[in-house]
Motif scaffolding. Structure first.
Motif, PDB file in Angstrom:
ATOM      1  N   TRP A  78       0.819  -1.218   0.000  1.00  0.00           N
ATOM      2  CA  TRP A  78       0.000   0.000   0.000  1.00  0.00           C
ATOM      3  C   TRP A  78       0.854   1.270   0.000  1.00  0.00           C
ATOM      4  N   LYS A  79       2.017   1.189   0.650  1.00  0.00           N
ATOM      5  CA  LYS A  79       2.901   2.364   0.647  1.00  0.00           C
ATOM      6  C   LYS A  79       3.465   2.591  -0.744  1.00  0.00           C
ATOM      7  N   LEU A  80       3.778   1.484  -1.438  1.00  0.00           N
ATOM      8  CA  LEU A  80       4.251   1.611  -2.816  1.00  0.00           C
ATOM      9  C   LEU A  80       3.128   2.093  -3.723  1.00  0.00           C
ATOM     10  N   LEU A  81       1.896   1.711  -3.394  1.00  0.00           N
ATOM     11  CA  LEU A  81       0.733   2.191  -4.157  1.00  0.00           C
ATOM     12  C   LEU A  81       0.638   3.708  -4.079  1.00  0.00           C
ATOM     13  N   LEU A  82       0.680   4.246  -2.871  1.00  0.00           N
ATOM     14  CA  LEU A  82       0.595   5.701  -2.714  1.00  0.00           C
ATOM     15  C   LEU A  82       1.786   6.385  -3.376  1.00  0.00           C
TER      16      LEU A  82
ATOM     17  N   LEU B  92      15.521   0.381  -1.564  1.00  0.00           N
ATOM     18  CA  LEU B  92      14.572   0.562  -0.462  1.00  0.00           C
ATOM     19  C   LEU B  92      13.532  -0.548  -0.471  1.00  0.00           C
ATOM     20  N   GLN B  93      13.087  -0.944  -1.668  1.00  0.00           N
ATOM     21  CA  GLN B  93      12.135  -2.047  -1.778  1.00  0.00           C
ATOM     22  C   GLN B  93      12.787  -3.367  -1.376  1.00  0.00           C
ATOM     23  N   VAL B  94      14.038  -3.552  -1.802  1.00  0.00           N
ATOM     24  CA  VAL B  94      14.767  -4.773  -1.469  1.00  0.00           C
ATOM     25  C   VAL B  94      14.896  -4.923   0.043  1.00  0.00           C
ATOM     26  N   LYS B  95      15.150  -3.821   0.713  1.00  0.00           N
ATOM     27  CA  LYS B  95      15.310  -3.845   2.171  1.00  0.00           C
ATOM     28  C   LYS B  95      13.981  -3.797   2.916  1.00  0.00           C
ATOM     29  N   GLY B  96      12.883  -3.811   2.158  1.00  0.00           N
ATOM     30  CA  GLY B  96      11.561  -3.829   2.780  1.00  0.00           C
ATOM     31  C   GLY B  96      11.119  -2.501   3.340  1.00  0.00           C
ATOM     32  N   ARG B  97      11.755  -1.398   2.917  1.00  0.00           N
ATOM     33  CA  ARG B  97      11.433  -0.080   3.460  1.00  0.00           C
ATOM     34  C   ARG B  97      10.424   0.644   2.585  1.00  0.00           C
ATOM     35  N   SER B  98       9.254   0.038   2.421  1.00  0.00           N
ATOM     36  CA  SER B  98       8.206   0.696   1.641  1.00  0.00           C
ATOM     37  C   SER B  98       7.706   1.953   2.348  1.00  0.00           C
ATOM     38  N   ASP B  99       7.859   2.010   3.682  1.00  0.00           N
ATOM     39  CA  ASP B  99       7.477   3.210   4.420  1.00  0.00           C
ATOM     40  C   ASP B  99       8.380   4.383   4.044  1.00  0.00           C
ATOM     41  N   LEU B 100       9.669   4.106   3.938  1.00  0.00           N
ATOM     42  CA  LEU B 100      10.620   5.136   3.549  1.00  0.00           C
ATOM     43  C   LEU B 100      10.425   5.524   2.084  1.00  0.00           C
ATOM     44  N   PHE B 101      10.054   4.543   1.276  1.00  0.00           N
ATOM     45  CA  PHE B 101       9.761   4.780  -0.136  1.00  0.00           C
ATOM     46  C   PHE B 101       8.637   5.810  -0.266  1.00  0.00           C
ATOM     47  N   LEU B 102       7.582   5.627   0.519  1.00  0.00           N
ATOM     48  CA  LEU B 102       6.442   6.555   0.499  1.00  0.00           C
ATOM     49  C   LEU B 102       6.856   7.929   1.005  1.00  0.00           C
ATOM     50  N   TYR B 103       7.615   7.962   2.078  1.00  0.00           N
ATOM     51  CA  TYR B 103       8.070   9.237   2.632  1.00  0.00           C
ATOM     52  C   TYR B 103       8.870  10.033   1.604  1.00  0.00           C
ATOM     53  N   LEU B 104       9.725   9.329   0.878  1.00  0.00           N
ATOM     54  CA  LEU B 104      10.532   9.985  -0.150  1.00  0.00           C
ATOM     55  C   LEU B 104       9.661  10.590  -1.241  1.00  0.00           C
ATOM     56  N   GLU B 105       8.646   9.851  -1.674  1.00  0.00           N
ATOM     57  CA  GLU B 105       7.773  10.359  -2.727  1.00  0.00           C
ATOM     58  C   GLU B 105       7.035  11.620  -2.275  1.00  0.00           C
ATOM     59  N   ILE B 106       6.595  11.622  -1.020  1.00  0.00           N
ATOM     60  CA  ILE B 106       5.906  12.800  -0.485  1.00  0.00           C
ATOM     61  C   ILE B 106       6.860  13.994  -0.436  1.00  0.00           C
ATOM     62  N   LEU B 107       8.081  13.754   0.026  1.00  0.00           N
ATOM     63  CA  LEU B 107       9.078  14.823   0.123  1.00  0.00           C
ATOM     64  C   LEU B 107       9.415  15.382  -1.256  1.00  0.00           C
TER      65      LEU B 107
END
Length: 490
Positions: free
Chosen positions: A216-220, A349-364
């Motif tokens: 879902w984080k990757l979705l957003l 980031l996806q490889v390391k399972g950091r979809s939360d950080l992925f979403l944060y980056l997109e927002i930033l």
């Protein structure tokens, strides 16, 4: 865990098939685009450009981040695949209904009444695409891009025939609609038949929660990224004429042939391959660093070179009526130089399972890009100012991406810049030299291009030797097995 040489072979094989897939698909679409550009008007491409953002966002929502979740899931089963399939299909139907109902409002927004029927017909492709997500994820998970190449190439050829036939019959913008639907239908049918996969009559709430919890984080993130990658179609379509949007649309698609081909071929392979060694920190960093340097070495000169030869290339390929798109194309190529590097940084980031950080980056990054867009509109800089905002955002985003990915893999920003800077400077130097040669030469476009391209290749290879770039022999070693395979044995 597989041996390093096995991983290397998988990476090379997957990247080559992925690159062949995208080159064949994009190459065929490029040829079709040239033919259609000479048969249709810029206004026709502009009308399609007006609704691209809605279709692109819809496709991003349907995916829902499940493709990445399935690829990362090391033990995905039939229940997982079936659950994703039914969810995607249900979402696609809901989105189609929403677009069907919203078509009059979108048409009124642009002041183009013919968009109502175009939206309602073109949006059918969203439902068709939903059927292809699971088999495509299966092939990607297996690092098997050969079948995807066959599907995409077949779809490009068939859809091109349909579009050219419709354009020849005088159907105008509907030839572009027919092309898109034929493309979607052929790709989906080919993948389903080749994979021989059908969903089971089951939907698992547990499976859905597990996959969606990651996705879902990757979705957003995907929605945000898609909106801002396509926002210019909406802005230009509203503020300027359909013809101006047509110039931008073709310039964007022309530059995307190189940018997206290189970015996608690298990202599609790097994610599943790096995921397979996600728990081996040292090996992961070494593979990641090598991938980054080789990517820059191959990508930078291609896009910098295309920017340098933009004017004779556009004249030769599209004709005089499309010359106003030249500067748009050149600037978009400069912006696109860093896209593959972005993709690799985000993959980690996806490889390391950091979809939360992925979403944060997109927002930033979205916040930064929004400021740049508002500034361009407020200063009334026109379309060129909007494209300048894309370039600035691309370079700012590199620092944002590398700052966060560096923490996950201990590959700092300074290390990445140190690795890529010599390659980047060499590529830009080659570009300036090639562009200057084009200003001096007074030849027919074909002769000018031949001299410029030859000069660019020699300049880059000579510069690589002088700077002793390690990527040159490495690329040679990677390509040697391929050359041997395609060279006939005497």
């Amino acid at each position: 865990m597989g041996r390093p040489d096995s991983l290397k072979r998988r990476t090379i094989s997957g990247m080559l098939w992925s690159f062949a897939d995208l080159m064949g698909n994009q190459g065929m679409q490029f040829i079709i685009q040239i033919i259609l550009a000479r048969m249709l008007l810029p206004e026709h491409f502009g009308l399609i450009g007006m609704i691209l953002v809605f279709v692109a966002v819809s496709n991003s929502i349907i995916d829902s981040g499940f493709t990445q979740a399935l690829v990362r899931e090391q033990h995905a089963d039939q229940t997982d695949y079936s659950t994703v399939f039914y969810f995607n299909f249900a979402v696609s139907v809901c989105i189609y209904i929403l677009l069907y109902l919203a078509a009059p409002a979108i048409s009124e927004f642009y002041g183009q009444s013919q968009l109502i029927l175009i939206i309602r017909v073109l949006s059918l492709g969203i439902i068709v695409n939903a059927f292809a997500i699971v088999p495509r994820a299966m092939y990607t998970k297996e690092v098997d891009f050969k079948v995807q190449m066959q599907a995409n190439l077949s779809a490009s050829i068939l859809s091109g025939i349909v579009a050219i036939g419709m354009a020849f019959a005088g159907l105008g913008v509907w030839s572009l609609v027919g092309r898109t639907l034929a493309m979607n239908g052929t790709q989906t049918l080919f993948l389903l038949i080749k994979k021989k996969w059908l969903p089971s009559l089951e939907f698992s709430g547990k499976s859905f929660r597990r996959l969606f919890g990651f996705g879902w984080k990757l979705l957003l993130s995907g929605i945000i990224d898609t909106v801002f990658n396509n926002i210019y179609y909406l802005i230009i379509g509203k503020q300027y004429s359909a013809a101006q949007l047509g110039y931008y649309t073709n310039a964007s698609r022309f530059s995307d042939i190189a940018t997206q081909t290189l970015t996608s071929s690298i990202a599609r392979v790097s994610y599943p391959v790096l995921s397979s060694i996600q728990d081996e920190q040292l090996r992961l960093k070494q593979s990641y660093r090598q991938l980054m340097k080789v990517t820059g070495y191959m990508v930078f000169p291609v896009l910098a070179g295309l920017a340098a030869i933009g004017e004779p290339l556009v004249r030769l390929v599209f004709g005089e009526q499309w010359v106003p798109m030249t500067l748009y194309f050149q600037l978009l190529c400069i912006a696109g130089m860093l896209y593959p590097i972005h993709a690799i940084n985000l993959s980690i980031l996806q490889v390391k399972g950091r979809s939360d950080l992925f979403l944060y980056l997109e927002i930033l990054k979205t916040a930064v890009f929004s400021v740049l867009i508002v500034a361009a509109i407020w200063l009334d800089t026109g379309i060129l100012g909007l494209i300048a905002a894309v370039i600035i955002n691309s370079y700012l985003s590199l620092f944002i991406n590398t700052f966060f990915s560096a923490r996950e893999i201990a590959y700092s920003i300074s290390e990445q810049i140190k690795d890529l800077a010599p390659i980047y400077v060499l590529a830009l130097s080659m570009s300036f030299a090639v562009f200057a040669a084009g200003r001096i030469l007074a030849l027919h476009e074909l002769g000018e291009l031949a001299i410029q391209i030859s000069m660019g290749v020699l300049f880059y290879l000579a510069g690589s030797k002088i700077l002793r770039l390690q990527e040159l022999p490495l690329v040679y070693q990677l390509m040697l097995p391929v050359v041997k395979k395609i060279t006939p044995v005497k």
